[in-house]
Design a protein around this motif. Structure first.
Motif, short mmCIF file in Angstrom:
data_model
loop_
_atom_site.label_atom_id
_atom_site.label_comp_id
_atom_site.label_asym_id
_atom_site.label_seq_id
_atom_site.Cartn_x
_atom_site.Cartn_y
_atom_site.Cartn_z
N THR B 15 0.83 -1.20 0.00
CA THR B 15 0.00 0.00 0.00
C THR B 15 0.87 1.26 0.00
O THR B 15 0.43 2.31 -0.45
CB THR B 15 -0.92 0.02 1.23
N ASP B 16 2.10 1.14 0.50
CA ASP B 16 3.01 2.29 0.54
C ASP B 16 4.06 2.21 -0.56
O ASP B 16 5.03 2.97 -0.56
CB ASP B 16 3.69 2.39 1.91
N VAL B 469 -6.14 2.48 11.03
CA VAL B 469 -5.54 1.57 12.00
C VAL B 469 -4.32 2.28 12.57
O VAL B 469 -3.48 2.77 11.80
CB VAL B 469 -5.10 0.25 11.32
N VAL B 470 -4.25 2.37 13.88
CA VAL B 470 -3.09 3.00 14.52
C VAL B 470 -2.26 1.89 15.16
O VAL B 470 -2.72 1.24 16.10
CB VAL B 470 -3.51 4.03 15.58
N ALA B 471 -1.10 1.66 14.60
CA ALA B 471 -0.25 0.56 15.07
C ALA B 471 1.20 1.01 15.04
O ALA B 471 1.69 1.44 14.01
CB ALA B 471 -0.44 -0.67 14.18
N SER B 481 3.06 -3.48 6.98
CA SER B 481 1.99 -2.47 6.94
C SER B 481 0.83 -2.97 6.09
O SER B 481 -0.35 -2.81 6.45
CB SER B 481 2.51 -1.16 6.35
N THR B 482 1.15 -3.55 4.95
CA THR B 482 0.12 -4.06 4.06
C THR B 482 -0.58 -5.26 4.68
O THR B 482 -1.81 -5.38 4.61
CB THR B 482 0.76 -4.43 2.70
N ALA B 483 0.17 -6.13 5.31
CA ALA B 483 -0.42 -7.30 5.96
C ALA B 483 -1.38 -6.88 7.07
O ALA B 483 -2.46 -7.46 7.23
CB ALA B 483 0.68 -8.20 6.51
N ILE B 484 -0.99 -5.84 7.82
CA ILE B 484 -1.84 -5.36 8.90
C ILE B 484 -3.16 -4.81 8.33
O ILE B 484 -4.24 -5.06 8.88
CB ILE B 484 -1.09 -4.27 9.72
N ILE B 485 -3.05 -4.10 7.22
CA ILE B 485 -4.26 -3.58 6.58
C ILE B 485 -5.15 -4.74 6.10
O ILE B 485 -6.37 -4.72 6.24
CB ILE B 485 -3.88 -2.63 5.43
N ARG B 498 -9.88 1.28 1.68
CA ARG B 498 -10.57 2.21 2.57
C ARG B 498 -9.90 2.30 3.95
O ARG B 498 -10.41 2.94 4.85
CB ARG B 498 -12.01 1.74 2.78
N ILE B 499 -8.78 1.58 4.09
CA ILE B 499 -8.12 1.56 5.40
C ILE B 499 -6.73 2.17 5.27
O ILE B 499 -5.96 1.81 4.37
CB ILE B 499 -8.00 0.11 5.92
N SER B 500 -6.43 3.11 6.16
CA SER B 500 -5.09 3.69 6.19
C SER B 500 -4.42 3.35 7.51
O SER B 500 -5.09 3.21 8.54
CB SER B 500 -5.16 5.21 6.05
N LEU B 501 -3.11 3.24 7.43
CA LEU B 501 -2.34 2.89 8.62
C LEU B 501 -1.64 4.13 9.16
O LEU B 501 -1.01 4.87 8.41
CB LEU B 501 -1.30 1.83 8.26
N VAL B 502 -1.79 4.35 10.45
CA VAL B 502 -1.07 5.43 11.13
C VAL B 502 0.02 4.76 11.96
O VAL B 502 -0.28 3.87 12.76
CB VAL B 502 -2.01 6.22 12.06
N THR B 503 1.25 5.16 11.74
CA THR B 503 2.32 4.46 12.45
C THR B 503 3.49 5.41 12.66
O THR B 503 3.44 6.58 12.27
CB THR B 503 2.75 3.21 11.66
N GLY B 504 4.53 4.92 13.30
CA GLY B 504 5.77 5.65 13.34
C GLY B 504 5.84 6.80 14.33
O GLY B 504 6.62 7.72 14.13
N ASP B 505 5.05 6.76 15.40
CA ASP B 505 5.09 7.87 16.34
C ASP B 505 4.67 7.36 17.72
O ASP B 505 3.54 6.94 17.92
CB ASP B 505 4.13 8.97 15.86
#
Lengths: 166, 765
Positions: B15-16, B469-471, B481-485, B498-505
């Motif tokens: 996805t990224d 999704v915040v992970a 990241s894609t697997a989590i989505i 329709r799902i975005s991942l928020v990460t890295g913080d």
């Protein structure tokens, strides 16, 4: 010592004053904010900084910025036109050719240089063309497959059956 | 039984992916802040020396230099989590060529480098220890005089230059040798291997007037990094924010090491400070894989039944302990686990030498042990005139068997299936019978962990039916990241787009232990699934109220909540349910999830010197690999023609990504087997400081890869999935060494298998 130079970069003209000791990579990254070319070693061994000079893949860490004046420079940022990814960029995404992505700009531009001069490369020719770029994640297979797939796509628009003569 | 999935098992492209393909992806060294300073570290030019005096006066006076720090300014212990034996800047002594002595922050890199040359350090050189066996001798000079006084976090048995001893005891090994018809004793040696990620370490830190700290860095372990920084500097976690940039390859090596050199200088100057290691510094002073000397004594009956194994492991940790105290027993536990061996006796020694500080690298001690054990399996097979594959199949663990080192049953096992499938794909029998000159085929098996420690995640459903999704787990390039989505999509009934991942913080994301141990899909995947299930329940409750249909009669398909699955246009959309939820329902839709798999602590009578004995590893994977090689007996050169790899993955969440993980592991393992080696001269000076001298595989070195998997549908893994990040690396070197033996009839017990070693073994030089 500083020098005024003009760079022909990604279809734009940039006039700037640079220290003559600066490499093209330093100027791209630090002066022009184009960070797509990466510094992986600074010695021309890893290929992460690969850019195109007049269509040839070169290590930007080995070229002085002042020596790049006469060339058409293409960086990864210049490859996607009109908000559309180049077929090679698309193929890298679709074929799982990207893992950590640090080598990806160098790989894609090396592939671009290859496919622009030979749209039907053999597996071995692809390997040779990419051999200057180190990838530590993928084991290279899906990268080679992506380049072959991009060649298929771009190659169909051109005369078929032509093989590399080398 | 085949289960139907909408999104699990699909080769969804990353996805990224576009970020990397377009050059937009931001790595740590791509970030600049206004007024930012550049930092450099002064490194020791001696492998072992006492610091007599450091004079930074001239360096501080250089125009453009904003700060210089060394032991006289800061004495902060940092970097070795289990045995506190390392300081940010060396105190009193340097212990390897490259040890950090001082740090400089200046307006630009040229000035910082010039300042390094102006720092005067007087050293008194000390005897250098490079060989761990020499270092273990009682009369050896001490590298850490204060070892016995260091703070430790576990039952650390230590003496002299041995900073940690790990022991495993199962059954009675002497009894096991009595039951054996034959006893094999062999010794194996492995080298230092560098992760050689293409992106060098980099960190940028800023500290504001209130002491709030922001760090942008390339790290696999943002939360652990935060904890280390807070411990070392006496800070509170709400004041320290770690922002993980893209990570240009980790493999265990991108952790916490570089950050204090930017952070301490940022604190000193009140300006943002960036530091990036050069490739030379990477090869001189990162945290590569431990070299090991492994002695195995194995008892076997004439029919091939294994009766006992006694192992002595010597892991060379270099100047400091780093993760060594965990890596050593982690490897040690895997003398068993592939094959049933009733009596097990392991003594492991982690030894200081005056070399680079070794640490975590894909496999975490297991590749060394697996190289030794799986090489010895072939030595045994040869002596007993058994097919190496048959010997393995005869002893291989099966469902219901115990992981004997822990005395605990496996949750899911498919080792025999993996061995058989690999053999079938390789045409093992044909290759073994239809001999071609100097071509050989070799097999190796492996066991590894999946998952450890806890993860947590959030799933937010937006009013338009999209989701975040915040992970906080880092995607180090493995595609997690894609697997989590995909896991969230499958659970929620929403399409992945329709799902975005928020990460890295670390300020935004709930806690995650780390991206280590092949744990992200397994542990974070379960946390995300848990959070998505909670969000799904809330959505169904909201829809139930709105539609007047009991929640258990509702299902979610393609973003619509349906009472009648035959009427995909009926019901209401997820967005409508979310909007209803926050206006008149029970509130906004927010799923929280967490995951920790409980496992009983290890019995101290069976295991000592294992920092994670109170919370050992919860689950395991097996795999089998086969190498086909050609050996040029004139030049000694080995060409790996083909590698076949079959692993128990539990469930293939994303086959394309999975294939990439397996192939990538094989390639890195090929480098370990054939070419990679961090080398020192007799005085302890590093000789392999660039990619010309430290060779890693290029496109022209790769074999034909044939990778596949077995799905065991693990009872705990999300949708049955287990981790795949490390396993393909683990048995590669052994499979190649076994194939070389098969090709030329000569057993090489020391990797890398260079042409020189081949020619020596053949008696040609």
């Amino acid at each position: 010592m500083k020098k005024d130079i003009t760079l022909h970069l990604n279809d734009e003209i940039h006039e700037l004053t640079v220290d003559t000791r600066r490499t093209l990579l330093e100027v791209l990254r630090n002066d022009l904010g184009l960070t797509g070319a990466k510094e992986g070693c600074g010695l021309g061994e890893c290929g992460a900084c690969t850019v195109l000079l007049d269509g040839e893949a070169v290590n930007a860490c080995l070229v002085l910025a002042v020596d790049a004046e006469k060339a058409e420079i293409t960086t990864i940022e210049g490859l996607s036109q009109d908000r559309t990814l180049d077929p090679i960029q698309k193929a890298f995404i679709e074929h799982g050719a990207i893992q950590c992505g640090f080598c990806t700009p160098g790989m894609i531009l090396s592939a671009k240089a290859l496919l622009d001069r030979d749209d039907r490369p053999t597996q071995e020719e692809i390997k040779t063309a990419l051999s200057g770029v180190l990838c530590r994640c993928t084991g290279y297979q899906q990268i080679i497959e992506a380049v072959a797939a991009a060649a298929e796509k771009t190659g169909t628009a051109r005369p078929k059956g032509r093989r590399s003569e080398s | 039984m085949t289960r139907h999935f909408d999104f699990i098992g699909k080769s969804l492209p990353r996805t990224d992916g576009w970020e990397f393909a377009s050059g937009a992806a931001v790595f740590a060294n791509d970030i600049s802040l206004p007024g930012m300073l550049q930092a450099k570290v002064l490194r020791s030019p001696h492998p072992h020396a006492r610091i007599e005096h450091i004079d930074t006066t001239k360096a501080k006076r250089l125009r453009g230099v904003k700060a210089v720090l060394c032991e006289t300014d800061v004495r902060i212990r940092y970097g070795s989590p289990f045995i506190k034996d390392k300081h940010v800047f060396a105190v009193d002594k340097v212990r390897y060529f490259g040890d950090e002595v001082a740090g400089v922050a200046a307006v630009d890199l040229d000035t910082a480098e010039e300042a390094l040359n102006l720092i005067r350090v007087e050293y008194e050189e000390l005897p250098v220890l490079l060989d761990p066996i020499e270092a273990m001798k009682p009369e050896a000079p001490l590298i850490h005089e204060d070892l016995m006084r260091y703070e430790v976090s576990f039952d650390c048995e230590r003496r002299g230059n041995v900073c940690s001893i790990s022991r495993f005891r199962v059954g009675d090994v002497e009894e096991g040798f009595k039951e054996a018809d034959l006893v094999f004793e062999n010794s194996f040696t492995t080298q230092i291997q560098h992760q050689a990620y293409t992106e060098p370490h980099s960190a940028l830190s800023s500290v504001d007037l209130m002491g709030n700290i922001n760090v942008w860095t390339t790290t696999q372990v943002p939360f652990r990094l935060r904890s280390y920084i807070c411990d070392a500097l006496g800070l509170r976690m709400n004041k320290v924010r770690i922002m993980t940039t893209k990570v240009g390859g980790g493999f265990g090596g991108k952790k916490h090491h570089i950050v204090p050199y930017s952070l301490l200088l940022a604190r000193e100057t009140c300006k943002p400070v960036k530091i990036t290691w050069t490739r030379e510094e990477e090869f001189m002073a990162a945290n590569p894989r431990h070299a090991a000397i492994i002695k195995l004594k194995t008892g076997v009956k004439k029919d091939g039944t294994l009766t006992a194994i006694k192992a002595e492991l010597v892991f060379d940790t270099g100047a400091y302990s780093d993760f060594g105290p965990a890596i050593l027993p982690f490897g040690g536990q895997f003398v068993a686990g592939r094959y049933l061996i009733p009596h097990i006796h392991v003594d492991g020694y982690l030894v200081y030498t005056n070399k680079i500080n070794c640490g975590a690298f894909r496999g975490f001690g297991n590749p060394q042990v697996t190289f030794a054990c799986e090489s010895q399996m072939d030595i045994i097979a040869q002596e007993l005139s058994l097919d190496p594959l048959e010997l393995r199949l005869k002893n291989a663990v099966q469902p219901g068997d115990l992981f004997q080192t822990y005395n605990r049953p496996f949750l899911s096992v498919a080792f025999r299936e993996a061995l058989n499938k690999a053999a079938e794909k390789a045409e093992w029998k044909k290759l073994r019978t239809e001999r071609k000159a100097n071509r050989g085929v070799g097999v190796a098996g492996m066991i590894h962990i999946t998952g450890l420690l806890g993860s947590s995640a959030l799933v937010k459903i937006n009013e338009d039916g999209t989701a975040h999704v915040v992970a906080g787990s880092t995607d180090v390039g493995t595609g997690t990241s894609t697997a989590i989505i995909q896991i969230a999509a499958e659970t929620l009934g929403l399409p992945p787009r329709r799902i975005s991942l928020v990460t890295g913080d670390t300020d935004f994301a709930p806690f995650d232990a780390a991206t280590v141990g092949s744990r992200v899909v397994y542990s974070m995947g379960n946390a995300v699934k848990d959070a998505a299930l909670a969000a799904r329940r809330q959505l169904l409750e909201a829809a139930s109220t709105k539609l007047g249909v009991p929640a258990d009669k509702l299902t979610i398909k393609e973003g619509r909540i349906l009472a009648d699955p035959q009427d995909p246009a009926g019901g209401l959309s997820v967005g409508e349910a979310a909007s209803f939820g926050y206006k008149v329902g029970d509130g906004p839709i927010l799923g929280t999830g967490r995951f920790l798999q409980h496992v009983p602590p290890l019995d101290p009578k069976m295991v000592t010197g294992f920092p994670w004995a109170s919370h050992p590893f919860p689950n395991f994977v097996h795999g089998a690999q086969i190498a086909v090689v050609d050996v040029d007996v004139e030049t000694g050169e080995i060409t790996v023609v083909k590698m076949i790899s079959v692993h128990d993955v539990g469930r293939a969440v994303n086959p394309m990504g999975l294939r990439g993980q397996l192939i990538g592991g094989l390639c890195q393992g090929l480098g370990y087997a054939l070419m990679e080696n961090l080398v020192y001269d007799e005085k302890g000076r590093p000789l392999t400081l660039d990619f010309t001298d430290y060779k890693i595989p290029r496109t022209t070195d790769i074999p034909v890869y044939d990778v596949d998997w077995v799905e065991t549908d693990d009872p705990v893994g999300p949708f049955g999935a287990k981790g795949v990040g490390e396993p393909a690396f683990v048995p590669t070197a052994a499979a190649i060494a076994n194939a070389v033996y098969d090709a030329i009839g000569v057993r090489l017990t020391e990797i890398p298998l260079t042409a020189e070693k081949v020619l020596r073994a053949l008696g040609r030089i």
